[in-house]
Design an enzyme around this catalytic site. Structure first.
Site, mmCIF file in Angstrom:
data_model
loop_
_atom_site.group_PDB
_atom_site.id
_atom_site.type_symbol
_atom_site.label_atom_id
_atom_site.label_comp_id
_atom_site.label_asym_id
_atom_site.label_seq_id
_atom_site.Cartn_x
_atom_site.Cartn_y
_atom_site.Cartn_z
ATOM 1 N N GLY A 86 -1.582 -4.901 -11.879
ATOM 2 C CA GLY A 86 -1.359 -3.111 -12.189
ATOM 3 C C GLY A 86 -1.480 -3.696 -13.236
ATOM 4 N N HIS A 89 2.946 -5.629 -7.789
ATOM 5 C CA HIS A 89 1.988 -5.049 -8.328
ATOM 6 C C HIS A 89 3.904 -3.927 -9.226
ATOM 7 C CE1 HIS A 89 -0.658 -2.041 -9.055
ATOM 8 N NE2 HIS A 89 0.537 -0.835 -8.969
ATOM 9 N N CYS A 109 1.034 -1.088 0.173
ATOM 10 C CA CYS A 109 0.160 -0.144 -0.334
ATOM 11 C C CYS A 109 1.103 1.125 0.134
ATOM 12 C CB CYS A 109 -1.215 0.000 1.524
ATOM 13 S SG CYS A 109 -1.711 1.465 1.051
ATOM 14 N N GLY A 138 -7.775 -5.555 -10.219
ATOM 15 C CA GLY A 138 -8.817 -4.376 -8.853
ATOM 16 C C GLY A 138 -9.225 -3.825 -9.654
ATOM 17 N N LYS A 172 1.474 -9.600 -0.320
ATOM 18 C CA LYS A 172 1.224 -8.400 -1.434
ATOM 19 C C LYS A 172 1.839 -7.317 -1.684
ATOM 20 C CE LYS A 172 -2.495 -6.312 -4.578
ATOM 21 N NZ LYS A 172 -1.759 -4.876 -4.806
#
EC number: 1.3.1.-
Length: 338
Positions: free
Chosen positions: A207, A173, A104, A230, A143
């Site tokens: 991504g 990602h 994040c 996502g 992740k």
């Protein structure tokens, strides 16, 4: 060959995963994605400090349902002991796995030493991961991103060292923390991690997968074990069934009809009210209407109506009106992907 996480989670040949998204991937949203063929999902990320303090919002995010399986609870934090304790709390909620968020990029997470911030301190990341692995009987996954910035792309080291302390899968990602969500995701380093002969765990790419064509091309080009989607699924849970259909047949599915979009939107609303109650369920659904009806011309007046209503029966009436008004409109695939 089937992709497996640990001994017991069989995800089939090439799984599609729903990315954990704050304020999006709650049970109502997960329900409509599951209906459209997603293979594995995660909760919104949950603060380890919030879990330890017994904060109501954090505890509510532990809610999982049998039809969602396999499902992972995702946690984040900056303190190793807090993460260890939160892993114990999560285990009692009986998910299929626990996922750690080291990706994040937002300030109130990364600037407090959690999320992608740990990419600046790999030793601490490894110690934290080991503490979580040791605290639970469940598989632990991670992740993360390519690195903190262009000068510290350290995902190769991260992958090897986290595998060494026991994680069972890694989602990457294809951006650094410095990129946030800007520019294009670079999947070449994800492919290099997958090609590393030392890496034996599944590697999932994340991504910019926002079309059937991209999913099919990147599956081959980047050699990942599965794809995590996502933002492209927000307001468009059909993306999972469309990608799967293309993988299986080589053909494109038609986009959803207006009837389908209205019915899924209604289901999402009803599930939201069931889970959160009338007031909160209706309020939190407001962020989704524009996405469900993206691409329909002259829709603004209906969106304004929907977000202004506080009674679910009135909202359902407006949704029926939308069905009638736009019944000739089918959303083309080119209009949905962003």
């Amino acid at each position: 060959m089937a992709v497996k996480i640990g001994e017991h989670i069989d995800l089939g040949k090439f799984p599609l995963l729903l990315a954990p998204m704050e304020d999006v991937s709650d049970p109502p949203f997960r329900y409509v994605c599951k209906q459209n063929g997603v293979d594995m999902m995660y909760t919104e990320f949950i603060s380890s400090e919030g879990l330890i303090r017994d904060a109501a919002k954090s505890k509510q995010k532990l809610d999982i349902f049998e039809y969602e399986r396999p499902i992972g609870i995702q946690i984040f934090g900056s303190d190793i002991e807090s993460m260890r304790q939160s892993a114990e709390i999560c285990t009692l909620a009986h998910p299929d796995l626990i996922d750690i968020n080291y990706g994040c990029p937002v300030k109130n997470v990364a600037c407090r030493g959690a999320g992608a911030s740990l990419l600046q301190d790999i030793d601490k990341m490894v110690a934290m991961t080991k503490a979580v692995v040791d605290a639970t009987t469940l598989p632990v996954t991670v992740k993360t991103r390519l690195g903190w910035d262009d000068n510290t792309k350290n995902v190769y080291e991260v992958a090897e060292r986290l595998q060494d302390v026991g994680i069972k899968a890694l989602s990457i990602h294809g951006r650094t923390r410095a990129q946030m969500y800007k520019g294009q995701a670079d999947w070449r380093m994800i492919r290099d991690v997958k090609r590393n002969p030392r890496i034996q765990i599944p590697i999932f790419g994340n991504g910019d997968v926002d079309s059937v064509e991209k999913a099919a091309a990147w599956r081959m080009e980047y050699e990942v074990d599965g794809i995590m989607i996502g933002r492209a699924s927000i307001g468009y849970p059909w993306i999972f069934r469309e990608i799967k259909h293309f993988f299986e047949t080589g053909e494109h599915l038609e986009g959803p009809t207006i009837d389908e979009r209205v019915e899924v939107c209604k289901t999402h609303l009803i599930k939201s009210i069931e889970w959160k109650g009338d007031k909160t369920g209706i309020f939190e659904m407001r962020r989704h209407y524009a996405n469900y009806f993206k691409g329909i011309p002259n829709f603004k007046e209906y969106r304004t109506k929907l977000v202004g209503l506080g009674d679910h029966n009135e909202i359902l009436e407006v949704l029926e009106e939308i069905k009638e008004r736009f019944k000739m409109h089918t959303r083309t695939r080119s209009s949905i992907y962003r």
